[in-house]
Design an enzyme around this catalytic site. Structure first.
Site, mmCIF file in Angstrom:
data_model
loop_
_atom_site.group_PDB
_atom_site.id
_atom_site.type_symbol
_atom_site.label_atom_id
_atom_site.label_comp_id
_atom_site.label_asym_id
_atom_site.label_seq_id
_atom_site.Cartn_x
_atom_site.Cartn_y
_atom_site.Cartn_z
ATOM 1 N N ASP A 8 0.845 -1.329 -0.011
ATOM 2 C CA ASP A 8 0.075 0.013 -0.125
ATOM 3 C C ASP A 8 0.857 1.236 0.140
ATOM 4 O O ASP A 8 1.928 1.259 0.878
ATOM 5 C CB ASP A 8 -0.976 0.104 1.278
ATOM 6 C CG ASP A 8 -2.085 -1.015 1.079
ATOM 7 O OD1 ASP A 8 -1.966 -1.848 0.321
ATOM 8 O OD2 ASP A 8 -2.754 -1.171 2.199
ATOM 9 N N ASP A 130 -15.191 -4.346 -1.292
ATOM 10 C CA ASP A 130 -14.745 -3.823 0.196
ATOM 11 C C ASP A 130 -16.034 -3.771 1.072
ATOM 12 O O ASP A 130 -16.923 -3.090 0.723
ATOM 13 C CB ASP A 130 -13.807 -2.573 0.416
ATOM 14 C CG ASP A 130 -12.822 -2.697 -0.756
ATOM 15 O OD1 ASP A 130 -12.203 -3.559 -0.922
ATOM 16 O OD2 ASP A 130 -12.413 -1.667 -1.163
#
Length: 242
Positions: A8, A130
């Site tokens: 990330d 998500d």
């Protein structure tokens, strides 16, 4: 089952968030290329690369990092974060992404993502499912949509999607185990779909549990950086894939 290490990105550095909270950020390294090369040296063929700056800005901000990693490794990169237009999708592919993950945009603009599935092919567009509880989370996980997880997946399967990264936002970065019950239910309800587990994969026992469930992949992030999955264990898991 694919083992997919994660990087990330915020400001070009490798970070992890806890529970999707940008205020709970840990930086693990300033050189994402070195991290990607390390994963490749261990035997990885895949990389999950997330542009967190782009997710907040709603446009990609880390394409130069994607391009560097694609140029200097042989990793199959799925890239996400801020892909909100066809132009940005094309730019990410041009920078070296093998696949794109359509996250918030898939909840907000299903017609556009349907066009991408037709244009680029379902093998190149992953749907990012998500979720918080039973609902899809959007806007870098800061908002909850009115779409249920199962309804969202069903709609996209009907539109031609095949692969879904299902991230339990409440577990992501918590090192408390994956959402096994949710994944079990999804596998039973949608047996034809390819599901990638994300969020909470903490130990090799978790990896084994996901493999036993028939998940197509497991994304591993903080567990690598914090050492709850050791280098030797990761190498062994990657060897099983190859």
């Amino acid at each position: 089952m694919d083992i997919i290490p994660a990087i990330d990105l915020i400001n070009g550095s490798c970070v992890r968030l806890t529970g999707g909270d940008f205020a709970r950020q840990t930086t693990y390294g300033a050189d994402p290329l070195a991290q990607a090369q390390y994963f490749e040296q261990l035997g990885s063929t895949r990389l999950h690369l997330v542009d967190l700056d782009g997710a907040r800005a709603r446009e990609p901000r880390q394409l130069p990092v994607l391009e560097r990693i694609a140029r200097h490794t042989q990793l199959h990169i799925d890239f996400g974060g801020g892909i909100q237009t066809t132009a940005s999708a094309e730019a990410a592919f041009a920078a070296g992404a093998a696949q794109l993950t359509a996250g918030s945009i898939a909840a907000r603009e299903p017609a556009l993502v349907g066009e991408w599935l037709a244009r680029f092919g379902a093998e190149r567009i992953i749907i990012g499912a998500d979720f918080k509880g039973e609902y899809i989370a959007v806007s870098a996980w800061t908002e909850q949509s009115d779409k249920t997880l199962t309804g969202f997946i069903g709609t996209y399967l009907a539109a031609g999607a095949t692969t879904f990264i299902c991230t339990d936002v409440s577990r992501d970065g918590q090192l408390q185990g994956p959402a096994t019950d949710t994944y079990t239910a999804l596998r039973q309800q949608f047996p034809a779909a390819r599901f990638v587990a994300s969020g909470g994969v903490t130990t090799v026992a978790d990896v084994a549990a996901m493999r036993e469930l028939g998940m197509s992949g497991a994304i591993i992030g903080k567990a690598i950086y914090e050492g709850t999955i050791t280098e030797a264990e990761l190498r062994a898991e990657l060897r099983q894939v190859s």
